[in-house]
Design an enzyme around this catalytic site. Structure first.
Site, PDB file in Angstrom:
ATOM      1  N   GLN A  11       0.547  -1.421  -0.059  1.00  0.00           N
ATOM      2  CA  GLN A  11       0.265  -0.119   0.267  1.00  0.00           C
ATOM      3  C   GLN A  11       0.704   1.269  -0.109  1.00  0.00           C
ATOM      4  OE1 GLN A  11      -2.747  -0.673   2.913  1.00  0.00           O
ATOM      5  NE2 GLN A  11      -4.283   1.195   2.090  1.00  0.00           N
ATOM      6  N   SER A  88       4.605  -5.836   3.036  1.00  0.00           N
ATOM      7  CA  SER A  88       3.302  -6.295   4.067  1.00  0.00           C
ATOM      8  C   SER A  88       2.228  -6.856   3.010  1.00  0.00           C
ATOM      9  CB  SER A  88       2.844  -3.825   4.169  1.00  0.00           C
ATOM     10  OG  SER A  88       1.679  -4.222   5.386  1.00  0.00           O
ATOM     11  N   LEU A  89       1.319  -5.844   2.474  1.00  0.00           N
ATOM     12  CA  LEU A  89       0.647  -6.751   1.463  1.00  0.00           C
ATOM     13  C   LEU A  89       1.458  -7.205   0.355  1.00  0.00           C
ATOM     14  CD1 LEU A  89      -0.503  -5.848  -1.866  1.00  0.00           C
ATOM     15  CD2 LEU A  89      -1.895  -7.041  -0.130  1.00  0.00           C
ATOM     16  N   ARG A 113      -8.512  -9.423   4.130  1.00  0.00           N
ATOM     17  CA  ARG A 113      -7.930  -8.696   5.223  1.00  0.00           C
ATOM     18  C   ARG A 113      -8.589  -7.003   4.764  1.00  0.00           C
ATOM     19  NH1 ARG A 113      -2.667  -5.869   4.001  1.00  0.00           N
ATOM     20  NH2 ARG A 113      -1.000  -6.725   5.492  1.00  0.00           N
ATOM     21  N   HIS A 188       0.118  -2.503  11.885  1.00  0.00           N
ATOM     22  CA  HIS A 188       1.368  -3.614  12.261  1.00  0.00           C
ATOM     23  C   HIS A 188       2.212  -2.619  13.532  1.00  0.00           C
ATOM     24  CE1 HIS A 188       2.183  -5.290   7.838  1.00  0.00           C
ATOM     25  NE2 HIS A 188       2.151  -3.867   8.244  1.00  0.00           N
ATOM     26  N   GLN A 237       1.721 -10.907  10.786  1.00  0.00           N
ATOM     27  CA  GLN A 237       2.223  -9.615   9.874  1.00  0.00           C
ATOM     28  C   GLN A 237       0.650  -8.615  10.521  1.00  0.00           C
ATOM     29  OE1 GLN A 237       0.920  -8.659   6.320  1.00  0.00           O
ATOM     30  NE2 GLN A 237       2.625  -9.131   5.122  1.00  0.00           N
TER      31      GLN A 237
END
Length: 296
Positions: A11, A88-89, A113, A188, A237
């Site tokens: 993102q 991340s993603l 998610r 996070h 994560q």
């Protein structure tokens, strides 16, 4: 043979108009249609004209998954990576490319998610550039509601936590730049615990296969192909730190000489450049960057 890693951005890399060049490829058009059936909304409509929706977590994450995975599938016709990682993603695209789950399963996971994370509220994130790491770590240790969310490079990190806590660290740390990020929550961090618990049930319902390509995970930057280890790392994560700087340091340690960033922008290759030297860096942002023999 030159050992190559493929990396996938998350993102923040999205741009209006991205992926629209893929509509000239029959295989890609079919993927967009399949994605609309799973998502219930059109990626094409949003990418063409709706910047507000494109920047919203609910839409951004599935769109990036679809576009990056299509580019990766096309590139796979020409070559295969020796190692994969995602920010991340982006880790979901890395896991798909590594054969841990099929494309539609990956999109389902990313869809859920994104929905769960989009509903998260009450947190804040901020990017810090050119700071004293020792001073920052001390400030974070003294501020219980703030964590290091993304350790991106020696000179760039993202902190996450309560708005008061994040603003306190921003005001006290000596940094060249401190920029609040537009996110719906403190990603996070411990503030995502409820969201992570909800998502855990969804992850538990999906069977992971052993990877055919080693994967470097965000929360544990050592390569593995073990299905259970990869799933366990993914479950951590959402609340864990993205240890991108450590992932990058692992690349030469694993014999990687060339890195291809697959997806819009060049954020990850920029971070890699600032962290290690001697790697050949390439970007596949659109069909224009693909080898000619891949575009059919």
């Amino acid at each position: 043979m030159t050992k190559t890693a493929w990396v996938f951005p998350g993102q923040g890399s999205q741009t209006l108009g991205m992926g629209m060049d893929l509509l000239d490829i029959a295989f890609a058009k079919e993927k967009f249609v399949e994605a609309e059936a799973i998502l219930g909304w059109s990626i094409i409509d949003i990418c063409q004209s709706n910047e507000e929706k494109l920047s919203r977590t609910l839409y951004t994450q599935p769109i990036l998954y679809v576009i990056e995975s299509i580019l990766a599938d096309i590139l796979k016709e020409k070559e295969k990576p020796d190692l994969v990682a995602g920010h991340s993603l982006g880790e979901y695209i890395a896991l798909y490319v590594a054969g841990v789950f099929d494309w539609s399963t990956g999109l389902y996971l990313v869809k859920r998610r994104a929905e769960i994370m989009d509903e998260a509220a009450g947190g804040m994130m901020a990017a810090l550039m050119n700071f004293d790491r020792e001073e920052l770590e001390k400030l974070i240790a003294e501020t219980p509601d703030v964590v290091l969310a993304n350790d991106n490079s020696p000179a760039q990190v993202v902190i996450s936590g309560t708005p008061d806590g994040v603003r306190k660290v921003m005001s006290e740390v000596k940094a060249k730049r401190a920029i609040p990020l537009r996110t719906s929550g403190g990603f996070h961090s411990h503030l995502m615990t409820a969201a992570a618990t909800e998502f855990q049930e969804i992850l538990d319902s999906v069977i992971f296969e052993s990877a055919i390509i080693p994967v470097l995970s965000n929360v544990e930057p050592t390569p593995t192909i073990d299905a259970e280890i990869l799933k366990h790392r993914l479950t951590k994560q959402m609340t864990g730190s993205v240890r991108w700087r450590e992932i990058v340091l692992q690349l030469p340690e694993n014999g990687i000489e060339r890195v291809i960033e697959v997806g819009p922008g060049n954020v990850l290759t920029g971070l890699i450049k600032r962290t290690v030297s001697g790697l050949t860096l390439e970007n596949i942002r659109s069909t224009a960057d693909l080898p000619a023999e891949c575009v059919v």
